[in-house]
Design a protein around this motif. Structure first.
Motif, PDB file in Angstrom:
ATOM      1  N   UNK A   1       0.955  -1.107  -0.026  1.00 19.67           N
ATOM      2  CA  UNK A   1       0.058  -0.139  -0.084  1.00 19.67           C
ATOM      3  C   UNK A   1       0.866   1.294  -0.168  1.00 19.67           C
ATOM      4  N   UNK A   2       1.978   1.057   0.709  1.00 21.23           N
ATOM      5  CA  UNK A   2       2.889   2.336   0.798  1.00 21.23           C
ATOM      6  C   UNK A   2       3.539   2.480  -0.785  1.00 21.23           C
ATOM      7  N   UNK A   3       3.863   1.583  -1.304  1.00 19.74           N
ATOM      8  CA  UNK A   3       4.512   1.663  -2.595  1.00 19.74           C
ATOM      9  C   UNK A   3       3.274   2.298  -3.596  1.00 19.74           C
ATOM     10  N   UNK A   4       2.249   1.868  -3.605  1.00 24.33           N
ATOM     11  CA  UNK A   4       0.949   2.199  -4.253  1.00 24.33           C
ATOM     12  C   UNK A   4       0.941   3.914  -4.122  1.00 24.33           C
ATOM     13  N   UNK A   5       1.018   4.237  -2.957  1.00 22.78           N
ATOM     14  CA  UNK A   5       0.916   5.601  -2.611  1.00 22.78           C
ATOM     15  C   UNK A   5       1.865   6.608  -2.858  1.00 22.78           C
ATOM     16  N   UNK A   6       3.291   6.201  -2.504  1.00 25.77           N
ATOM     17  CA  UNK A   6       4.412   7.080  -2.691  1.00 25.77           C
ATOM     18  C   UNK A   6       5.181   6.694  -4.116  1.00 25.77           C
ATOM     19  N   UNK A   7       5.265   5.780  -4.796  1.00 24.70           N
ATOM     20  CA  UNK A   7       6.025   5.423  -6.068  1.00 24.70           C
ATOM     21  C   UNK A   7       5.118   5.930  -7.049  1.00 24.70           C
ATOM     22  N   UNK A   8       5.222   7.461  -6.884  1.00 25.84           N
ATOM     23  CA  UNK A   8       4.532   8.162  -8.024  1.00 25.84           C
ATOM     24  C   UNK A   8       5.494   8.363  -9.249  1.00 25.84           C
ATOM     25  N   UNK A   9       4.822   8.608 -10.466  1.00 27.53           N
ATOM     26  CA  UNK A   9       5.645   8.547 -11.628  1.00 27.53           C
ATOM     27  C   UNK A   9       4.776   9.650 -12.629  1.00 27.53           C
TER      28      UNK A   9
ATOM     29  N   UNK B   1       3.369  12.807 -10.285  1.00 26.41           N
ATOM     30  CA  UNK B   1       4.373  12.814  -9.430  1.00 26.41           C
ATOM     31  C   UNK B   1       4.789  14.307  -9.609  1.00 26.41           C
ATOM     32  N   UNK B   2       4.824  15.063 -10.771  1.00 24.61           N
ATOM     33  CA  UNK B   2       5.003  16.322 -11.057  1.00 24.61           C
ATOM     34  C   UNK B   2       3.879  16.969 -10.076  1.00 24.61           C
ATOM     35  N   UNK B   3       2.582  16.806 -10.157  1.00 28.81           N
ATOM     36  CA  UNK B   3       1.628  17.381  -9.277  1.00 28.81           C
ATOM     37  C   UNK B   3       2.071  17.278  -8.030  1.00 28.81           C
TER      38      UNK B   3
ATOM     39  N   UNK C   1       4.162  20.245  -2.929  1.00 25.09           N
ATOM     40  CA  UNK C   1       4.825  20.075  -1.810  1.00 25.09           C
ATOM     41  C   UNK C   1       5.790  21.526  -2.040  1.00 25.09           C
ATOM     42  N   UNK C   2       6.181  21.885  -3.017  1.00 27.88           N
ATOM     43  CA  UNK C   2       6.867  23.126  -2.946  1.00 27.88           C
ATOM     44  C   UNK C   2       5.742  24.337  -2.377  1.00 27.88           C
ATOM     45  N   UNK C   3       4.461  24.178  -2.992  1.00 28.06           N
ATOM     46  CA  UNK C   3       3.535  25.190  -2.731  1.00 28.06           C
ATOM     47  C   UNK C   3       3.307  25.491  -1.127  1.00 28.06           C
ATOM     48  N   UNK C   4       3.198  24.295  -0.445  1.00 30.09           N
ATOM     49  CA  UNK C   4       3.050  24.191   0.918  1.00 30.09           C
ATOM     50  C   UNK C   4       4.136  24.769   1.667  1.00 30.09           C
ATOM     51  N   UNK C   5       5.345  24.470   1.250  1.00 30.44           N
ATOM     52  CA  UNK C   5       6.604  24.684   1.910  1.00 30.44           C
ATOM     53  C   UNK C   5       6.891  25.984   1.726  1.00 30.44           C
ATOM     54  N   UNK C   6       6.409  26.747   0.765  1.00 32.81           N
ATOM     55  CA  UNK C   6       6.655  28.020   0.527  1.00 32.81           C
ATOM     56  C   UNK C   6       5.499  28.871   1.085  1.00 32.81           C
TER      57      UNK C   6
ATOM     58  N   UNK D   1      13.238  19.498  -0.715  1.00 33.26           N
ATOM     59  CA  UNK D   1      13.520  18.471  -1.702  1.00 33.26           C
ATOM     60  C   UNK D   1      12.438  17.609  -1.550  1.00 33.26           C
ATOM     61  N   UNK D   2      11.425  17.927  -2.549  1.00 29.89           N
ATOM     62  CA  UNK D   2      10.335  17.354  -2.660  1.00 29.89           C
ATOM     63  C   UNK D   2      10.590  15.777  -3.103  1.00 29.89           C
ATOM     64  N   UNK D   3      11.015  15.547  -3.768  1.00 28.28           N
ATOM     65  CA  UNK D   3      11.370  14.083  -4.475  1.00 28.28           C
ATOM     66  C   UNK D   3      11.735  13.349  -3.091  1.00 28.28           C
ATOM     67  N   UNK D   4      12.731  13.843  -2.241  1.00 25.84           N
ATOM     68  CA  UNK D   4      13.073  13.259  -1.402  1.00 25.84           C
ATOM     69  C   UNK D   4      11.879  12.710  -0.148  1.00 25.84           C
TER      70      UNK D   4
END
Length: 215
Positions: A153-161, A165-167, A172-177, A186-189
């Motif tokens: 389930x974690x792989x289905x949720x986090x392994x985005x492509x 993934x771009x969205x 993440x950048x919008x939230x952090x800024x 580092x949103x990818x990390x």
């Protein structure tokens, strides 16, 4: 005074989690609903807004974001669903003491000024995906058997492509800024790190814990 949000996901010996009192472990489990506050109202509101952006790009600075009222409401919801009792804090400290050292396999840590990294990830993924993650709003304790059971389930949720993934990275950048002070986080990390720890633990027969801290 500025605050710093930290989200840590770490592998630890399976016997450590198995030796803890069941009540302590269940306090960080989304399955133990009787021990958790009722969030159905706010959750339903989040589900109704999940497809919409809660931020707008600022015209005053390239790449910056402005948080809307919905983003502020979601932050209040996500950042406060946490047991702050002395017992819970003592458990977090005891578990963190068993994590690997920084830089070693089996440890992921995200830090952000004025923002919680897990909340940024939750906004990026949306409520349906967050339900598939273990635990309670970024905090969990899984023994080795549970790690193996929850990994798909974690792989289905986090392994985005691709576009998904771009969205997620943009959100993440919008939230952090817009809500934090970390526009270059580092949103990818933030997507890859927790999954890397879970996979490492599954391979090595270890338990995994995650916790949110504020400093």
């Amino acid at each position: 005074m500025s605050v710093t949000g930290v989200w840590v996901v770490g592998a630890l010996p399976d016997e450590t989690v198995r030796s803890l009192p069941r009540a302590a472990v269940q306090a960080f489990s989304s399955e133990s609903s009787s021990a958790l506050p009722d969030v159905s109202g706010e959750w339903a509101w989040w589900e109704s807004r999940a497809q919409e952006s809660m931020f707008s790009k600022s015209s005053t600075s390239q790449g910056s974001w402005r948080a809307g009222e919905d983003a502020i409401r979601l932050r209040a919801f996500l950042d406060t669903r946490r047991d702050e009792s002395e017992e819970a804090e003592a458990l977090r400290d005891a578990v963190m003491d068993r994590f690997p050292r920084e830089g070693e396999a089996g440890l992921f840590a995200a830090v952000a000024r004025k923002a919680c990294p897990f909340s940024a990830l939750a906004y990026a993924l949306g409520p349906e995906a967050v339900r598939r993650l273990p635990g309670w709003f970024g905090e969990f304790l899984l023994d080795a058997e549970q790690v193996r059971a929850r990994l798909p389930a974690a792989e289905k949720t986090l392994a985005l492509t691709g576009a998904r993934r771009r969205d997620a990275v943009e959100r993440i950048h919008a939230w952090m800024a817009g809500l934090g002070d970390d526009p270059h986080h580092d949103a990818d990390e933030l997507l890859d790190g927790p999954l890397r720890v879970l996979r490492h633990a599954a391979r090595t027969g270890q338990a995994v814990a995650a916790q949110v801290r504020w400093y």
